[in-house]
Design a protein around this motif. Structure first.
Motif, PDB file in Angstrom:
ATOM      1  N   PHE A  10      38.123  28.674  74.243  1.00 32.62           N
ATOM      2  CA  PHE A  10      37.403  27.440  73.923  1.00 32.62           C
ATOM      3  C   PHE A  10      35.928  27.745  73.634  1.00 32.62           C
ATOM      4  N   ASP A  11      35.742  28.594  72.648  1.00 32.12           N
ATOM      5  CA  ASP A  11      34.409  29.143  72.347  1.00 32.12           C
ATOM      6  C   ASP A  11      34.072  28.906  70.873  1.00 32.12           C
ATOM      7  N   PRO A  12      34.036  27.647  70.393  1.00 33.72           N
ATOM      8  CA  PRO A  12      34.180  26.380  71.121  1.00 33.72           C
ATOM      9  C   PRO A  12      35.589  25.796  70.944  1.00 33.72           C
ATOM     10  N   PRO A  13      35.893  24.714  71.714  1.00 30.76           N
ATOM     11  CA  PRO A  13      37.105  23.936  71.439  1.00 30.76           C
ATOM     12  C   PRO A  13      36.944  23.276  70.063  1.00 30.76           C
ATOM     13  N   HIS A  14      38.048  23.047  69.368  1.00 35.14           N
ATOM     14  CA  HIS A  14      37.953  22.487  68.009  1.00 35.14           C
ATOM     15  C   HIS A  14      39.113  21.530  67.735  1.00 35.14           C
ATOM     16  N   ASN A  15      39.123  21.016  66.491  1.00 31.38           N
ATOM     17  CA  ASN A  15      40.132  20.008  66.145  1.00 31.38           C
ATOM     18  C   ASN A  15      41.550  20.566  66.157  1.00 31.38           C
ATOM     19  N   GLY A  16      41.694  21.895  65.990  1.00 24.05           N
ATOM     20  CA  GLY A  16      43.026  22.499  66.103  1.00 24.05           C
ATOM     21  C   GLY A  16      43.552  22.354  67.527  1.00 24.05           C
ATOM     22  N   HIS A  17      42.697  22.617  68.512  1.00 28.14           N
ATOM     23  CA  HIS A  17      43.085  22.446  69.922  1.00 28.14           C
ATOM     24  C   HIS A  17      43.427  20.981  70.207  1.00 28.14           C
ATOM     25  N   LEU A  18      42.552  20.086  69.715  1.00 29.47           N
ATOM     26  CA  LEU A  18      42.746  18.652  69.973  1.00 29.47           C
ATOM     27  C   LEU A  18      44.082  18.186  69.382  1.00 29.47           C
ATOM     28  N   ALA A  48      29.576  31.987  73.863  1.00 29.71           N
ATOM     29  CA  ALA A  48      28.913  30.995  74.720  1.00 29.71           C
ATOM     30  C   ALA A  48      29.175  31.358  76.187  1.00 29.71           C
ATOM     31  N   SER A  49      28.311  30.860  77.073  1.00 29.59           N
ATOM     32  CA  SER A  49      28.466  31.166  78.501  1.00 29.59           C
ATOM     33  C   SER A  49      29.704  30.461  79.059  1.00 29.59           C
ATOM     34  N   ASP A  50      30.134  30.921  80.237  1.00 30.60           N
ATOM     35  CA  ASP A  50      31.265  30.263  80.906  1.00 30.60           C
ATOM     36  C   ASP A  50      30.948  28.774  81.138  1.00 30.60           C
ATOM     37  N   ASP A  51      29.718  28.494  81.545  1.00 31.62           N
ATOM     38  CA  ASP A  51      29.351  27.090  81.825  1.00 31.62           C
ATOM     39  C   ASP A  51      29.438  26.237  80.560  1.00 31.62           C
ATOM     40  N   ALA A  55      31.973  23.186  79.888  1.00 32.02           N
ATOM     41  CA  ALA A  55      31.455  21.848  79.542  1.00 32.02           C
ATOM     42  C   ALA A  55      32.116  21.346  78.256  1.00 32.02           C
ATOM     43  N   MET A  56      32.279  22.240  77.292  1.00 30.20           N
ATOM     44  CA  MET A  56      32.899  21.819  76.023  1.00 30.20           C
ATOM     45  C   MET A  56      34.397  21.544  76.209  1.00 30.20           C
ATOM     46  N   ALA A  57      35.053  22.313  77.080  1.00 28.66           N
ATOM     47  CA  ALA A  57      36.478  22.055  77.343  1.00 28.66           C
ATOM     48  C   ALA A  57      36.644  20.702  78.039  1.00 28.66           C
ATOM     49  N   ARG A  58      35.648  20.348  78.874  1.00 30.73           N
ATOM     50  CA  ARG A  58      35.702  19.027  79.519  1.00 30.73           C
ATOM     51  C   ARG A  58      35.588  17.933  78.464  1.00 30.73           C
ATOM     52  N   LEU A  59      34.708  18.159  77.477  1.00 28.83           N
ATOM     53  CA  LEU A  59      34.586  17.181  76.378  1.00 28.83           C
ATOM     54  C   LEU A  59      35.902  17.111  75.597  1.00 28.83           C
ATOM     55  N   LEU A  60      36.558  18.263  75.433  1.00 27.16           N
ATOM     56  CA  LEU A  60      37.860  18.261  74.743  1.00 27.16           C
ATOM     57  C   LEU A  60      38.860  17.383  75.497  1.00 27.16           C
TER      58      LEU A  60
END
Ligand code: ATP
Length: 195
Positions: A10-18, A48-51, A55-60
């Protein structure tokens, strides 16, 4: 309960994951989904950092849950010493939700790497495997032996990857069509992936 496990950098999460998660909920009849942020031993160091990835996975998961709550984000893998392995995550989820049927969600590229994973033969004993096609996913990995790793294959075709998103941000190109708005905003606010 049918509980799905979806691990990734998730570096970053994206629309494919969603899209994959929403598709899986409907087609695989899921009751619950754990989105787990990994320290993938097959990948080079995260950008990106683990944090930030957490945070982005939480937004996902918020984006997924806007169509009906069923997803939660887990940082369990990040809290483990050393690299994280899917088999350990599956054992953890089985202990958290005893009696649940587990379903592992993976893209085609990950499925092809599965024979190299830690304790690979144990994985299909612990869960069923749902594989989602990966558009443009040229890979040197050979096809997986379906007898050893029986899986349900879903037609899926979204040509988006985290690599492409990182490259576009570094090149100053827009990514709004590739990630949910909340994640685009997070990347911009935190200055992630700039060269
Ligand atoms: P990177 O480009 O950095 O390798 P990624 O886009 O593959 O990242 P991951 O977080 O590594 O994203 O992926 C987590 C899981 O989601 C993996 O099982 C991967 O195969 C799957 N996946 C990611 N994007 C897609 C996609 N567009 N179609 C199908 N599966 C996908």
């Amino acid at each position: 309960m049918r509980t799905a496990v979806f691990g990734g950098s998730f570096d970053p999460p994206h629309n494919g994951h969603l899209a994959l998660c929403l598709f899986a909920r409907e087609l695989a009849g899921l009751d619950r989904l754990m989105v787990s942020v990994s320290k993938n031993p097959f990948k080079a160091t995260a950008a990106a950092s683990d944090d930030d990835r957490a945070a982005m996975a939480r937004l996902l998961t918020r984006e997924i849950n806007s169509a009906g709550a069923f997803a939660e984000m887990s940082t369990w893998e990040l809290q483990q010493p050393g690299p994280s392995y899917t088999i350990d995550l599956l054992r953890h989820v089985a202990a958290l939700h005893p009696g649940d049927e587990l379903v592992l969600l993976v893209g085609e590229d990950s499925y092809r790497q599965m024979p190299q994973w830690k304790s690979a033969p144990e994985i299909p004993k612990r869960c069923s495997i749902a594989v989602f096609g990966r558009s443009g996913g040229e890979t040197a990995d050979p096809p997986v032996n379906d007898h050893l790793f029986p899986a349900h294959h879903y037609d899926f075709d979204m040509a988006v990857s985290a690599t492409k998103i990182r490259q576009r941000v570094a090149a100053g190109q827009p990514i709004d069509h590739l990630v949910p708005p909340s994640i685009a905003a997070y990347i911009a606010e935190h200055g992630l992936y700039r060269s």
